[in-house]
Design a protein around this motif. Structure first.
Motif, PDB file in Angstrom:
ATOM      1  N   GLU A 197       0.833  -1.203   0.000  1.00 24.58           N
ATOM      2  CA  GLU A 197       0.000   0.000   0.000  1.00 24.58           C
ATOM      3  C   GLU A 197       0.868   1.254   0.000  1.00 24.58           C
ATOM      4  OE1 GLU A 197      -2.985   0.592  -0.494  1.00 24.58           O
ATOM      5  OE2 GLU A 197      -4.173  -1.183  -0.012  1.00 24.58           O
ATOM      6  N   ALA A 198       1.946   1.236   0.791  1.00 22.95           N
ATOM      7  CA  ALA A 198       2.836   2.402   0.837  1.00 22.95           C
ATOM      8  C   ALA A 198       3.524   2.616  -0.503  1.00 22.95           C
ATOM      9  CB  ALA A 198       3.871   2.214   1.947  1.00 22.95           C
ATOM     10  N   LEU A 199       3.910   1.534  -1.158  1.00 25.60           N
ATOM     11  CA  LEU A 199       4.543   1.647  -2.476  1.00 25.60           C
ATOM     12  C   LEU A 199       3.560   2.207  -3.506  1.00 25.60           C
ATOM     13  CD1 LEU A 199       6.539  -1.717  -2.562  1.00 25.60           C
ATOM     14  CD2 LEU A 199       7.512   0.581  -2.382  1.00 25.60           C
ATOM     15  N   LEU A 200       2.307   1.779  -3.412  1.00 25.80           N
ATOM     16  CA  LEU A 200       1.294   2.298  -4.333  1.00 25.80           C
ATOM     17  C   LEU A 200       1.006   3.772  -4.072  1.00 25.80           C
ATOM     18  CD1 LEU A 200      -1.199  -0.710  -4.365  1.00 25.80           C
ATOM     19  CD2 LEU A 200       0.270   0.047  -6.249  1.00 25.80           C
ATOM     20  N   THR A 201       1.111   4.171  -2.811  1.00 26.22           N
ATOM     21  CA  THR A 201       0.845   5.563  -2.450  1.00 26.22           C
ATOM     22  C   THR A 201       1.953   6.488  -2.938  1.00 26.22           C
ATOM     23  OG1 THR A 201      -0.411   4.907  -0.491  1.00 26.22           O
ATOM     24  CG2 THR A 201       0.495   7.155  -0.516  1.00 26.22           C
ATOM     25  N   HIS A 202       3.192   6.065  -2.735  1.00 25.09           N
ATOM     26  CA  HIS A 202       4.321   6.951  -3.017  1.00 25.09           C
ATOM     27  C   HIS A 202       5.019   6.663  -4.346  1.00 25.09           C
ATOM     28  CE1 HIS A 202       4.114   8.546   1.053  1.00 25.09           C
ATOM     29  NE2 HIS A 202       4.087   7.300   1.526  1.00 25.09           N
ATOM     30  N   GLY A 203       4.821   5.475  -4.872  1.00 30.24           N
ATOM     31  CA  GLY A 203       5.572   5.073  -6.043  1.00 30.24           C
ATOM     32  C   GLY A 203       4.940   5.484  -7.348  1.00 30.24           C
ATOM     33  N   ASP A 204       5.503   4.950  -8.412  1.00 28.02           N
ATOM     34  CA  ASP A 204       5.020   5.270  -9.748  1.00 28.02           C
ATOM     35  C   ASP A 204       4.965   3.988 -10.576  1.00 28.02           C
ATOM     36  OD1 ASP A 204       7.684   4.647 -10.167  1.00 28.02           O
ATOM     37  OD2 ASP A 204       8.303   6.708 -10.613  1.00 28.02           O
ATOM     38  N   ARG A 205       4.872   4.167 -11.857  1.00 30.50           N
ATOM     39  CA  ARG A 205       4.785   3.029 -12.765  1.00 30.50           C
ATOM     40  C   ARG A 205       5.969   2.076 -12.589  1.00 30.50           C
ATOM     41  NH1 ARG A 205       2.389   2.824 -17.925  1.00 30.50           N
ATOM     42  NH2 ARG A 205       3.240   1.200 -19.284  1.00 30.50           N
ATOM     43  N   ARG A 206       7.157   2.647 -12.417  1.00 33.66           N
ATOM     44  CA  ARG A 206       8.357   1.815 -12.260  1.00 33.66           C
ATOM     45  C   ARG A 206       8.264   0.976 -10.990  1.00 33.66           C
ATOM     46  NH1 ARG A 206      14.568   4.152 -12.289  1.00 33.66           N
ATOM     47  NH2 ARG A 206      15.624   2.147 -12.075  1.00 33.66           N
ATOM     48  N   THR A 207       7.806   1.578  -9.924  1.00 37.09           N
ATOM     49  CA  THR A 207       7.654   0.844  -8.670  1.00 37.09           C
ATOM     50  C   THR A 207       6.655  -0.286  -8.820  1.00 37.09           C
ATOM     51  OG1 THR A 207       8.103   2.876  -7.448  1.00 37.09           O
ATOM     52  CG2 THR A 207       7.118   1.061  -6.222  1.00 37.09           C
ATOM     53  N   ALA A 208       5.559  -0.008  -9.497  1.00 38.15           N
ATOM     54  CA  ALA A 208       4.488  -1.000  -9.628  1.00 38.15           C
ATOM     55  C   ALA A 208       4.898  -2.210 -10.463  1.00 38.15           C
ATOM     56  CB  ALA A 208       3.249  -0.342 -10.236  1.00 38.15           C
ATOM     57  N   THR A 209       5.975  -2.074 -11.214  1.00 44.16           N
ATOM     58  CA  THR A 209       6.430  -3.188 -12.053  1.00 44.16           C
ATOM     59  C   THR A 209       6.753  -4.422 -11.225  1.00 44.16           C
ATOM     60  OG1 THR A 209       7.323  -1.657 -13.689  1.00 44.16           O
ATOM     61  CG2 THR A 209       8.170  -3.883 -13.755  1.00 44.16           C
ATOM     62  N   VAL A 210       7.210  -4.242  -9.988  1.00 37.02           N
ATOM     63  CA  VAL A 210       7.587  -5.402  -9.159  1.00 37.02           C
ATOM     64  C   VAL A 210       6.406  -5.950  -8.370  1.00 37.02           C
ATOM     65  CG1 VAL A 210       9.939  -4.542  -8.969  1.00 37.02           C
ATOM     66  CG2 VAL A 210       8.299  -4.025  -7.152  1.00 37.02           C
ATOM     67  N   LEU A 211       5.267  -5.291  -8.442  1.00 42.13           N
ATOM     68  CA  LEU A 211       4.118  -5.716  -7.641  1.00 42.13           C
ATOM     69  C   LEU A 211       3.269  -6.701  -8.436  1.00 42.13           C
ATOM     70  CD1 LEU A 211       3.153  -2.262  -6.070  1.00 42.13           C
ATOM     71  CD2 LEU A 211       4.707  -4.019  -5.187  1.00 42.13           C
ATOM     72  N   HIS A 212       3.703  -7.944  -8.443  1.00 43.79           N
ATOM     73  CA  HIS A 212       2.995  -8.972  -9.214  1.00 43.79           C
ATOM     74  C   HIS A 212       3.337 -10.343  -8.655  1.00 43.79           C
ATOM     75  CE1 HIS A 212       6.519 -10.640 -11.343  1.00 43.79           C
ATOM     76  NE2 HIS A 212       7.008  -9.429 -11.142  1.00 43.79           N
TER      77      HIS A 212
END
Length: 453
Positions: A49-64
């Motif tokens: 949740e914190a990564l989704l709040t503060h991150g961006d497209r690049r961060t979301a790449t590892v969320l799978h």
């Protein structure tokens, strides 16, 4: 650049002992997010949740996948921002478009279809990606890829000897310019097929044929007339060539190398092909290669495990380091041989198992490597998980950053030494120190506070 500017935050993100609240705070900083993206294992929902709040497209790449919980996978799939929602599938698709290899599991996850269906996808780039990554595909799928209308897909399907080309497909593939060189490297060739390939004006085809392990003596003799250094070295490694012919071929290539031929340089010094057939011949014949002047033959000989003691003595003292390293990997290599080799030349850390992990290596000698003049050899001492603190302190004082990095990662490091390396002038040393699970929680909080997190 961000991680180097804030190395301790990046390292802390990788630290497996970092608690959830530390990771949540790190997620507010790019360097912290970078470190978290490199972690092994599943991320807690609060961290995601914190990564989704503060991150961006690049961060979301590892969320799978297994990196996050099923609940968080649904959360990402339903995210209102398509850049976040589609970050991982878009990354995989971009990788496919670039022709960069990616695992078959990643393809299935990103495209949401089973691999058998992806092998027939409309996109030829995707079909090619499947051909490069699905190594154990069934014969029916392989035949479909061999018949693919796109030449790049056919080429991808034939890059490796497995799953291979069925006998009934060989004529068709050898006539196909897109796959001819690939297939010529590994399928058994008939005389007619060989002659047809030799009529080609493509030097890549000739080089592929020359490296084919199934050639007959007649075929090898036919290749003797090809004026190409890479072909000559491949022919010189054939089982069908006598010592005199082998010497002549190597001498020709060496003369070309002296004259400045790049192909000759590659053939002699950057050619990793080996006469693997040598392992299959009787011991008496293999022993005749003990004095072979060409290191490739001695390396293959050293990879055998049934040689007499006299041969091992010679190979353990071979002038070529790679031959000595290969010989040292035999199951009964003497402890003194292993120690002498590592003490003289260090370890090759990308080849596993390490020589120091050999059952006959005397592990207690590792700590004595701290006194060696070469930093590459001193680094090997760090393979001792119980290396004394006094030795770690000496290595932490070393001018060579790689040694200080090794100390920063060491499991026997003290809190005081770890604190010191957290402030090392080399950002990679500080990064590795922050990633050590021995970092105190109070130090973690201090690092966060210093970064206003």
């Amino acid at each position: 650049m961000t991680s180097l500017a804030h190395p301790r935050l990046s390292g802390l993100g990788r630290n497996l002992a970092a608690p959830q609240d530390v990771l949540v705070r790190l997620a507010a900083h790019p360097a912290g997010r970078h470190g978290i993206s490199l972690r092994r294992g599943r991320l807690a929902d609060a961290v995601v949740e914190a990564l989704l709040t503060h991150g961006d497209r690049r961060t979301a790449t590892v969320l799978h996948g297994d990196q996050i919980s099923p609940a968080m996978r649904r959360r990402v799939a339903e995210h209102p921002d398509p850049a976040i929602r589609d970050a991982y599938p878009d990354f995989v698709r971009a990788t496919v478009d670039l022709g960069v290899q990616i695992g078959i599991d990643a393809l299935e996850e990103a495209y949401g279809r089973p691999r058998a269906a992806l092998a027939g996808a409309p996109s030829p780039k995707l079909r090619g990606a499947v051909a490069r990554s699905w190594y154990d595909r069934p014969p029916a799928v392989q035949e479909g890829l061999l018949a693919d209308p796109d030449p790049q897909v056919r080429a991808a399907a034939t890059e490796h000897g497995q799953p291979g080309v069925p006998p009934e497909w060989r004529d068709r593939c050898l006539a196909d310019p897109a796959v001819r060189a690939n297939v010529a490297r590994y399928v058994p060739l008939t005389s007619d097929q060989f002659e047809e390939l030799m009529r080609s004006e493509d030097e890549t085809v000739h080089r592929a044929v020359a490296g084919n392990p199934h050639l007959s003596a007649e075929m090898v003799a036919r290749l003797l007339g090809v004026d190409d250094p890479l072909v000559r070295v491949a022919v010189a490694q054939s089982r069908h060539v006598d010592a005199g012919t082998r010497d002549r071929l190597y001498a020709l290539v060496e003369a070309e190398r002296v004259e400045g031929s790049i192909d000759a340089e590659v053939a002699l010094n950057w050619n990793f092909a080996e006469p693997t057939w040598l392992r299959e011949v009787p011991l008496e014949e293999r022993m005749t290669y003990l004095d072979c002047p060409y290191a490739a033959f001695r390396r293959v000989l050293a990879s055998c495990h049934d040689l007499p003691e006299e041969a091992w003595h010679r190979l353990d003292n071979d002038r070529e380091l790679m031959v000595r390293r290969t010989a040292a990997r035999r199951p009964d290599a003497p402890p003194e041989v292993l120690e002498r080799l590592v003490r003289s030349h260090g370890e090759v850390f990308h080849i596993r198992p390490l020589l120091v992990d050999h059952p006959n290596f005397l592990r207690h000698t590792l700590r004595t490597f701290v006194d060696e003049p070469s930093p590459h050899v001193r680094y090997v001492a760090l393979q001792d998980p119980e290396l004394p603190v006094t030795s770690l302190q000496r290595l932490a004082d070393d001018a060579e950053p790689s040694l200080r990095r090794g100390v920063a990662r060491h499991p026997n490091i003290t809190e005081a030494l770890l604190e010191r390396l957290l402030s090392d002038a080399d950002p990679e040393v500080a990064d590795d120190a922050a990633a050590n699970s021995a970092v105190r929680l109070s130090s973690m909080y201090r690092i966060l506070t210093a970064a206003d997190l």
